[in-house]
Design an enzyme around this catalytic site. Structure first.
Site, PDB file in Angstrom:
ATOM      1  N   CYS A  55      91.024  48.512  54.834  1.00 20.88           N
ATOM      2  CA  CYS A  55      89.833  49.126  54.229  1.00 20.88           C
ATOM      3  C   CYS A  55      89.641  50.582  54.637  1.00 20.88           C
ATOM      4  O   CYS A  55      88.627  51.179  54.287  1.00 20.88           O
ATOM      5  CB  CYS A  55      88.590  48.313  54.581  1.00 20.88           C
ATOM      6  SG  CYS A  55      88.131  48.398  56.324  1.00 20.88           S
ATOM      7  N   TYR A  56      90.601  51.178  55.341  1.00 20.02           N
ATOM      8  CA  TYR A  56      90.481  52.580  55.733  1.00 20.02           C
ATOM      9  C   TYR A  56      91.035  53.497  54.637  1.00 20.02           C
ATOM     10  O   TYR A  56      91.881  54.359  54.894  1.00 20.02           O
ATOM     11  CB  TYR A  56      91.236  52.844  57.038  1.00 20.02           C
ATOM     12  CG  TYR A  56      90.618  52.270  58.295  1.00 20.02           C
ATOM     13  CD1 TYR A  56      89.352  51.670  58.284  1.00 20.02           C
ATOM     14  CD2 TYR A  56      91.309  52.321  59.506  1.00 20.02           C
ATOM     15  CE1 TYR A  56      88.818  51.141  59.441  1.00 20.02           C
ATOM     16  CE2 TYR A  56      90.761  51.797  60.666  1.00 20.02           C
ATOM     17  CZ  TYR A  56      89.518  51.200  60.625  1.00 20.02           C
ATOM     18  OH  TYR A  56      88.994  50.670  61.773  1.00 20.02           O
ATOM     19  N   GLY A  57      90.569  53.317  53.432  1.00 18.46           N
ATOM     20  CA  GLY A  57      91.056  54.151  52.341  1.00 18.46           C
ATOM     21  C   GLY A  57      92.567  54.098  52.259  1.00 18.46           C
ATOM     22  O   GLY A  57      93.156  53.018  52.178  1.00 18.46           O
ATOM     23  N   ALA A  59      94.551  55.429  54.681  1.00 16.16           N
ATOM     24  CA  ALA A  59      95.058  55.780  56.015  1.00 16.16           C
ATOM     25  C   ALA A  59      96.386  55.091  56.293  1.00 16.16           C
ATOM     26  O   ALA A  59      97.287  55.688  56.908  1.00 16.16           O
ATOM     27  CB  ALA A  59      94.034  55.412  57.087  1.00 16.16           C
TER      28      ALA A  59
END
Length: 323
Positions: A55-57, A59
């Site tokens: 969920c970190y874009g 990353a």
């Protein structure tokens, strides 16, 4: 003279794991931009462990490009997370875990993940199918160690009881927030912390079971980074954003004030004293942090060598009034 990185072993991980873990939830990396120079500096300093999440874009994609471009997959430890809740569902299901992990493999450009953590939990979801799936993934060589990030002691114990009853591998790592400042606000929902007196039993259980702790927000989401001063209460949100919602409480401002005093006395930075405190709590801690420069990287590694007395540690944590 720069200090050398310290490393330790983690069950089911076939490489040594650096005590300092580089966090990739950085604005540029999450926006699918590259930070190769900073990642090179981290690796050159001895950091071989990198934390990310589905969920970190983007990353994971940014991290994966760096690892592939440098030919480092066999030399780095990837810790990534899945099964984070969204606005509509809690997502602690085998379906969601598989969906996230397949995306993680693609973004990271790898076919295995050294350490896999379940980002959030749904206490109403059966734990058995989750433990079964993680074991299947481990047996296929797709993940090494696994455990929960924001999983409570009760749910971790439930998962491990199921594993024991069925002859399976239990959770062998955990990754809650853990810092000198206690996380007393929860703007995200479902956050789990080891900090503070209310979590003493959780820390004792982890110590008893010798479970490695990958401590996120080791500097309290910037509250103890040195950017915020103990006198900045009225403008805290402008300086550290959501960190003020999680940590901006009177007891933590007092902890920050004491950290400022001790840092000045010892000739270190606030962040170094705060990081040293986390690493000296009698737990097998690997501290997640987001250094912004080689200078910050070196200072964090130097923190591993700062020695705090038991009295200093208790005083910083406001357990005693005088040193």
């Amino acid at each position: 003279m720069n200090r050398e990185m310290k490393y330790a072993s983690v069950p089911y991980v076939d490489k040594k794991v650096s005590r300092v873990v580089f966090g990739t939830d950085r604005a540029r990396m999450m926006a699918n931009e590259d930070e190769f120079e900073l990642l090179d500096q981290a690796f050159d300093a001895g950091i071989n462990t990198f934390d990310s999440a589905a969920c970190y874009g983007d990353a994971e994609a940014s991290l994966g490009r760096w690892i592939k471009s440098r030919g480092l997959r066999n030399k780095v430890v990837i810790l990534t997370k899945g099964a984070n809740a969204n606005d509509f569902r809690r997502r602690t299901t085998p379906f969601d875990i598989m969906s996230d992990i397949e995306d993680s493999f693609a973004k990271l450009q790898t076919d295995y993940i050294d350490i896999y953590a379940l980002h959030r939990d749904d206490p109403t979801s059966p734990v058995g199918p989750v433990v079964e799936l993680l074991n299947d993934l481990h047996n296929q060589g797709k993940i090494g160690a696994f455990g929960g990030s924001n999983w409570t002691m009760e749910r971790t114990m439930e998962a491990n009881a199921y594993a024991k009853e069925h002859g399976l591998i239990p959770f062998t790592i955990c990754s809650p927030s853990f810092s000198l400042a206690e996380c007393l606000g929860d703007p995200w929902g479902g956050s789990v912390t080891l900090s503070g007196p209310r979590n003493a039993q959780w820390r004792a259980w982890i110590a008893e079971n010798k479970m490695p702790v990958f401590a996120y927000s080791s500097l309290a989401r910037g509250f103890l980074s040195g950017r915020l001063k103990s006198t900045d209460e009225k403008i805290a949100h402008d300086i550290i954003s959501f960190g003020a919602d999680e940590y901006g409480f009177p007891i933590n401002y007092e902890r920050l004030r004491r950290t400022e005093i001790l840092a000045k006395e010892k000739g270190f930075t606030v962040s170094q004293i705060a990081y040293a405190w986390v690493m000296q709590q009698g737990l097998d801690v690997f501290g997640l942090t987001k250094p912004g420069s080689r200078k910050h990287i070196d200072e964090t590694i130097e923190s591993l060598y700062i020695q705090l007395t038991d009295t200093e540690k208790k005083w910083l944590n406001c357990e005693i009034e005088e040193r």
